[in-house]
Structures are given as C-alpha cells and as structure tokens.
Write an enzyme that holds these catalytic residues in place. Structure first.
Site, PDB file in Angstrom:
ATOM      1  N   HIS A  10       0.853  -1.195   0.000  1.00 43.79           N
ATOM      2  CA  HIS A  10       0.000   0.000   0.000  1.00 43.79           C
ATOM      3  C   HIS A  10       0.887   1.242   0.000  1.00 43.79           C
ATOM      4  O   HIS A  10       1.754   1.385   0.854  1.00 43.79           O
ATOM      5  CB  HIS A  10      -0.943   0.002   1.207  1.00 43.79           C
ATOM      6  CG  HIS A  10      -2.126  -0.898   1.021  1.00 43.79           C
ATOM      7  ND1 HIS A  10      -3.348  -0.667   1.606  1.00 43.79           N
ATOM      8  CD2 HIS A  10      -2.265  -2.028   0.283  1.00 43.79           C
ATOM      9  CE1 HIS A  10      -4.194  -1.620   1.235  1.00 43.79           C
ATOM     10  NE2 HIS A  10      -3.562  -2.465   0.457  1.00 43.79           N
TER      11      HIS A  10
ATOM     12  N   TYR B  55       3.819   6.336   9.861  1.00 37.48           N
ATOM     13  CA  TYR B  55       3.026   5.169   9.468  1.00 37.48           C
ATOM     14  C   TYR B  55       3.917   4.125   8.795  1.00 37.48           C
ATOM     15  O   TYR B  55       3.830   2.942   9.114  1.00 37.48           O
ATOM     16  CB  TYR B  55       1.880   5.594   8.534  1.00 37.48           C
ATOM     17  CG  TYR B  55       0.772   4.567   8.449  1.00 37.48           C
ATOM     18  CD1 TYR B  55      -0.405   4.716   9.173  1.00 37.48           C
ATOM     19  CD2 TYR B  55       0.916   3.429   7.655  1.00 37.48           C
ATOM     20  CE1 TYR B  55      -1.421   3.775   9.100  1.00 37.48           C
ATOM     21  CE2 TYR B  55      -0.090   2.471   7.588  1.00 37.48           C
ATOM     22  CZ  TYR B  55      -1.245   2.652   8.299  1.00 37.48           C
ATOM     23  OH  TYR B  55      -2.245   1.706   8.234  1.00 37.48           O
TER      24      TYR B  55
END
Ligand code: PHB
Length: 389
Positions: free
Chosen positions: A72, A383
C-alpha cells in the site's frame, strides 16, 4: 538440556528472535502453550512497515510476503464527507507498507525455523522460569506428560500481552508499568465482499471512528469504534453496514455476508525496563499499542532486531554492554510508536461527552495535517516507520 537462549512464546517476537539468532550462530529453543495449529490459525491483522519486510527479505523469510503481501502506497483520511490521500511513496522517498496477516508471518517463520533444524516446542504446560538474576536461569515445562528443564544463558520473554515473564521483573522497583485505558473499543468484522477501496480508509465522524481495511480480494476487514462494553449481539448486519456507510460519509462500501464479529481491546501500555538480570522482554510482553497506528507486529520485530544483535555479541565476545543497553536502545522507538498510535487515536475517535468544541478541534487538526505537506509527511513517516538502524 543446555541452550544459549530460551524463548518463551512463539509469536512474531519469539519466532523472529529465534530466526535472527540462528542467522548469527546462536542456538535457541522456543516454547509455547499453544499448538502449532492454533498459532497458525488465529487470524490477525498485519500491516508491515518497510523495514520489517526488508528484514524478512534479507534473512530469507521474505518470499511469500513479497508474493502475497499487498503493498500500500498510501492511506485515506476521511472527514466531513471528503477523502484526503496521504501519499506514502511521494512523502517518504518511496517507502510503503505491506498488508500481510500476522499468522502468515508466523507460518513463514515456523516453516523456516523447522527447515533450519530449529527447536520449537508447541503445546507445553506448566511453564516456570527461574533464576533470572543468577548465571544459569532455567525454564521448566511439561511436554506430552514429561517434565523438562532448559538451562539457559539468557531468557527472552516473548509471551504476548497475557505475559507471565513480565511479572518476573519486580515491581514497583525496578519495573514501572505505564498504562493508558481508552473509553471505547473497536468492533471488527470480516465479510465476504469485494474490496471497497484500494487503500485503507481511516474515517472521522461525529458518531465515531471507522476503518475500511482488507484481507484479500474477496475478504474484507472493517472496524467501528463502539462502547467498551458493547456486545457483538447488539450489532445486526444491517446496523453494521448502515453505520459504516454513515461514518465513511460518501465513500462507497461494498457489502457481503459477515462471517466474523469481535470486539477488540484497546489500550496503550509500556513496561520499563524491558529487562532484568538475564531476562529480556520483547513485543507485547513489554508493550501494547492501540491498533490505530498499525504498529504492533513491527514493534515486536524492531525489538528483536536490537535484542538478537545484543545477544549475539554477548555469546560471541562475552560482553554485556549491548545487552545492558537493550532497554535504552529499544524504548525510544516504542515510545514513538506509542505517541503515533495515541495521536492517530485521539485525532480520529469520538471521546465520550465530546462537545462541539472537541469535534471541531479534531476536524481542524485533521485539516491542519492533511492540507500541509509537512503535516502529511509527519503522518506518512510514522506510518511507514523509521528504518531500524
Ligand atoms: C486491519 O486490517 O485489521 C488493520 C489495518 C490497519 C490498522 C488496524 C487494523 O490500523
């Protein structure tokens, strides 16, 4: 039986530690009260940072994650009916995360350890760790009705959030437990449905947080913020889809039969120090993060990356310097992950009794973060995770 490292717990921390130690010629035995089937069959989330995937690849357990993992390159933050993409690739110089469930990581590590002649004892009972402040700690347990004892150079406590090894460190001195309870929980579902979105959607809504995630092209994983004592029976399928649609406010949700519903615990925890005598804690035995930051498994891997090197140096050269520094080396990353998970949580969740002020302040914060490249970069860097070295 004499071994260099006795490892309590065959989760990501314990198995990865055993694997990394083997790469450096240090032998270990891993014990777990669960069966191999239970460990490999417990379906868990998995968001792997770039560094975690890189480490798996470099050490020969990366074939399946590279084949089956879904890379992702960003996430979407949604609020006020609009989506805002956080473009990891652009913001972090080409880094990203890989969606690959934890039980698949465990299958890969177990297969590799066994292929390399590793010793994993599944389904043991009556585990007792003794003598961690002496020179030769022992791990006693029963396997197939036979009592056994391992005499260890060092012991690793990798037995997860239901740990027994953590409590071998005396409290309140030297062990301090830092706790944060949250006044809500996550309600998770698995549904047989096509993907609603190519990337994860983290949604802020006045009704509460929602997360659109995925397991595969045909199985989807979604979460709703709920009351901590909500019961899965309070949530009919219709109510779940209705509430998900309301909270993602405008993003398309593809429905399908729901085949699993569960309420997840939600808390932050850090135990300090992460070591005592010859005992070293890693992963959830030492700390727990709320799932909003997707950091849990990565922190376990980061811990044992540090720990395996320190243990290797201890056995190779007899020096304790790196071992003694384990807590100080590992903890800053743990606290950064705690902060990130807490920040994502506090920015996206509805607090009980939230006023108009609270709600608008959150929206302003999301606005500040998403409209500035610096804000998006801060989120993206945390992240995807900072490099291990
Ligand atoms: C999940 O897919 O279960 C998941 C993804 C991202 C999170 C938490 C859970 O932050």
């Amino acid at each position: 039986m004499q071994i260099q490292v006795g490892i309590v717990g065959a989760g990501p921390a314990g198995l990865m530690l055993s694997h990394l130690l083997h790469q450096h010629g240090v032998d270990s035995v891993v014990i777990d009260t669960r069966s191999r089937e239970e460990i490999e069959g417990t379906i868990r989330a998995g968001v792997l940072e770039q560094s975690s995937v890189d480490l798996m690849t470099e050490t020969g357990v990366g074939d399946r994650v590279r084949q089956l993992g879904m890379v992702h390159e960003g996430i979407e933050l949604r609020f006020c009916g609009r989506g805002h993409r956080i473009d990891f690739t652009d913001l972090t110089g080409g880094r990203g995360v890989t969606i690959y469930p934890q039980h698949e990581v465990l299958k890969d590590l177990i297969a590799k350890r066994l292929a390399d002649g590793g010793d994993i004892r599944f389904g043991v009972s009556g585990v007792q760790v003794k003598g961690i402040t002496g020179d030769a700690p022992t791990i006693g347990f029963t396997q197939d009705g036979v009592e056994q004892e391992l005499t260890c150079g060092l012991v690793a406590g990798c037995d997860g959030s239901r740990t027994m090894t953590r409590y071998l460190i005396p409290s309140p001195e030297p062990r301090q437990d830092h706790f944060r309870q949250y006044p809500f929980a996550w309600f998770g579902i698995l549904a047989e449905a096509p993907r609603s979105s190519d990337e994860l959607i983290y949604a802020h809504h006045r009704n509460g947080f929602a997360l659109i995630s995925t397991r595969s092209a045909t199985v989807q994983r979604h979460y709703l913020q709920v009351e901590p004592n909500d019961n899965v029976h309070d949530w009919s399928d219709d109510r779940i889809w209705q509430e998900l649609r309301t909270r993602v406010d405008g993003a398309e949700i593809k429905e399908g039969p729901i085949f699993s519903k569960s309420v997840l615990p939600f808390r932050s925890f850090v135990c300090e120090p992460m070591q005592h005598g010859r005992l070293f804690l890693a992963g959830d035995a030492a700390h727990t993060v709320p799932p909003t930051g997707a950091k849990g498994m990565n922190l376990a891997i980061a811990d044992v990356h540090v720990l395996s090197r320190a243990m290797t140096r201890f056995f190779a050269a007899g020096v304790r310097t790196a071992l003694d520094a384990y807590t100080d080396t590992a903890l800053p990353r743990v606290w950064r992950a705690q902060h990130f998970s807490w920040w994502m949580t506090s920015m996206l969740h509805r607090m009980p009794e939230a006023s108009g002020f609270d709600l608008n302040r959150q929206i302003a914060e999301l606005d500040t973060v998403t409209r500035s490249r610096a804000g998006r970069t801060l989120l993206a860097e945390n992240y995807v995770g900072t490099p291990f070295d």
